[in-house]
Design an enzyme around this catalytic site. Structure first.
Site, PDB file in Angstrom:
ATOM      1  N   TRP A  95       0.818  -1.222   0.000  1.00 40.68           N
ATOM      2  CA  TRP A  95       0.000   0.000   0.000  1.00 40.68           C
ATOM      3  C   TRP A  95       0.844   1.260   0.000  1.00 40.68           C
ATOM      4  CZ3 TRP A  95      -4.363  -0.569  -2.066  1.00 40.68           C
ATOM      5  CH2 TRP A  95      -5.133  -1.704  -1.860  1.00 40.68           C
ATOM      6  N   ASP A 152      -1.746   6.805   6.105  1.00 39.14           N
ATOM      7  CA  ASP A 152      -2.797   5.899   5.629  1.00 39.14           C
ATOM      8  C   ASP A 152      -3.027   4.877   6.739  1.00 39.14           C
ATOM      9  OD1 ASP A 152      -4.402   3.989   4.492  1.00 39.14           O
ATOM     10  OD2 ASP A 152      -3.043   3.495   2.837  1.00 39.14           O
ATOM     11  N   LYS A 156     -12.309  -1.728   6.673  1.00 42.55           N
ATOM     12  CA  LYS A 156     -11.487  -2.698   7.396  1.00 42.55           C
ATOM     13  C   LYS A 156     -11.853  -2.739   8.879  1.00 42.55           C
ATOM     14  CE  LYS A 156      -8.833  -3.096   3.622  1.00 42.55           C
ATOM     15  NZ  LYS A 156      -7.867  -2.095   3.173  1.00 42.55           N
TER      16      LYS A 156
HETATM   17  C1  LIG Z   1      -7.332  -1.619   1.783  1.00 39.65           C
HETATM   18  C2  LIG Z   1      -6.274  -0.585   1.845  1.00 39.65           C
HETATM   19  C3  LIG Z   1      -6.206   0.477   0.913  1.00 39.65           C
HETATM   20  C4  LIG Z   1      -7.174   0.605  -0.233  1.00 39.65           C
HETATM   21  O1  LIG Z   1      -8.413   0.904   0.253  1.00 39.65           O
HETATM   22  P1  LIG Z   1      -9.671   1.211  -0.687  1.00 39.65           P
HETATM   23  O2  LIG Z   1     -10.613   1.834   0.282  1.00 39.65           O
HETATM   24  O3  LIG Z   1     -10.131  -0.101  -1.224  1.00 39.65           O
HETATM   25  O4  LIG Z   1      -9.251   2.143  -1.748  1.00 39.65           O
HETATM   26  C5  LIG Z   1      -5.216   1.412   1.076  1.00 39.65           C
HETATM   27  N1  LIG Z   1      -4.339   1.339   2.082  1.00 39.65           N
HETATM   28  C6  LIG Z   1      -4.354   0.328   2.987  1.00 39.65           C
HETATM   29  C7  LIG Z   1      -3.346   0.303   4.085  1.00 39.65           C
HETATM   30  C8  LIG Z   1      -5.328  -0.663   2.892  1.00 39.65           C
HETATM   31  O5  LIG Z   1      -5.362  -1.647   3.789  1.00 39.65           O
END
Ligand SMILES: *Cc1c(COP(=O)(O)O)cnc(C)c1O
Length: 360
Positions: A102, A171, A195
């Site tokens: 990511w 993030d 998540k």
């Molecule tokens: C799942 C995830 C993403 C992408 O998320 P979306 O909402 O599907 O765009 C980005 N960064 C991390 C750390 C993730 O776990």
């Protein structure tokens, strides 16, 4: 049909009480004679849900007064672009920590809009650990340092956040509201909510309010943080159902001690699974540095792919589903987000023990 124990890396399992509450309100929300998703997003009934959800998010996550909370669509992935588009001027640059899949994806998207550079690269180490603070190479003139607090695919997390002379952009998609964070050193935090906090279709951005005076104005309205903040995230039709469900999950989290309670819960539960790995006499192997083990996504291997297949198959027969590792890394991945039940974790640990005893 009983509910399974869903270890999916995203979207996540949600508290049963939240799903049942939503079910009870689905056809007739708050005596309106219609469901929440059929209401006008300008109605007083929806407005109350919207504002309460933002207030609860602030309360659960201890968000300081001087931050704006924005409810947006496009997931975390749209933030890979919106962050540099809004925060970086033509002469400014940003450092990105390539801590895993990511972090790399965030940098790749940002490079379309701005001058970005890797402040650290975990690729030569197979992303088996995060950087230590002293390893980060922050160049002069850096506007922000982008970090991924938890790498969902590789199963590593930053145990503490860097405190350098540069603001952080984080993030937190896969450990959102599962741990307190040092707000002082942070300019912006973002994450998709699917998540740890709710269903897909919603991302939450927390930004320092004073930055909103300097963000880029030469963007389409949806891409501008200042526009969303001015309109309290009602610039256009928001993802009402996802916001409403997240609001319910936040109430559920408050009942368990908010972000501090979630952290304690995550330490205890991930500890049980790592304990089963470490006490297996090498039957299960964690490929990551013990100092940087994720409390959310627990990745492990068995001695062969064949054995892994059987482990997954037998787990599924016991109602333990979505334990397969990401296709890019293989193995097993147990995602134990906030809403995973203790029963689910105990069932997983019991399966790990009995499978080891039968196959070691
Ligand atoms: C799942 C995830 C993403 C992408 O998320 P979306 O909402 O599907 O765009 C980005 N960064 C991390 C750390 C993730 O776990």
């Amino acid at each position: 049909m009983p509910r399974v124990h869903n270890f999916c890396a995203g979207p996540c399992t949600l508290p049963l009480s939240v799903l049942e509450e939503a079910q009870g309100e689905l056809v007739d929300f708050a005596s309106t004679g219609m469901s929440l998703i059929e209401l006008s997003h300008r109605s007083p009934e929806y407005d109350e849900v919207h504002r309460q959800t933002i207030d609860r998010f602030r309360a659960v996550f201890n968000v300081p007064e001087d931050r704006a909370v924005l409810l947006l669509q496009g997931g975390a992935t749209l933030q890979f672009s919106m962050v540099p588009m809004n925060l970086l001027r033509p002469s400014e640059r940003a450092g990105y920590v390539r801590s895993g899949s990511w972090g790399v994806a965030a940098e790749r998207d940002a490079a379309n809009y701005a001058d970005v550079y890797p402040a650290w690269d975990g690729e030569p180490l197979s992303y088996a650990r995060m950087p230590d603070e002293a390893e980060l190479e922050v160049q002069a003139g850096t506007r922000y340092l982008h970090v991924t607090s938890n790498e969902t695919i590789e199963g590593i997390r930053l145990p503490s956040f860097p405190n350098l002379d540069v603001p952080l952009v984080i993030d937190m998609s896969s450990d959102y509201l599962s741990r307190p964070i040092p707000w002082d050193v942070i300019d912006l935090v973002y994450g998709g909510v699917q998540k740890n906090l709710g269903p897909a279709g919603l991302a939450v951005v927390v930004i320092r309010r004073e930055l909103l005076e300097q963000t880029n104005r030469n963007l389409g309205s949806y891409l501008r943080y200042d526009r969303h903040a001015e309109q309290d995230s009602l610039l256009n039709t928001p993802p009402m159902f996802a916001i409403y469900l997240m609001g319910k999950v936040l109430v559920w989290m408050q009942g368990l001690g908010s972000v501090e309670g979630m952290q304690e819960r995550a330490e205890r539960r991930s500890g049980a699974v790592y304990g089963a790995i470490d006490s297996s006499g090498g039957f299960y192997r964690s490929p990551v540095d013990p100092r940087h083990r994720s409390l959310m996504n627990i990745v492990f291997r068995l001695s062969s792919e064949d054995l892994e297949q059987r482990f997954l198959k037998e787990a599924e027969a016991e109602g333990l589903v979505n334990l397969k590792g990401h296709r890019s890394v293989g193995g097993v991945r147990a995602s134990i987000y906030n809403a995973m039940t203790d029963d689910g974790v105990e069932a997983l640990v019991a399966h790990m023990r009995s499978f080891r005893d039968a196959n070691a």
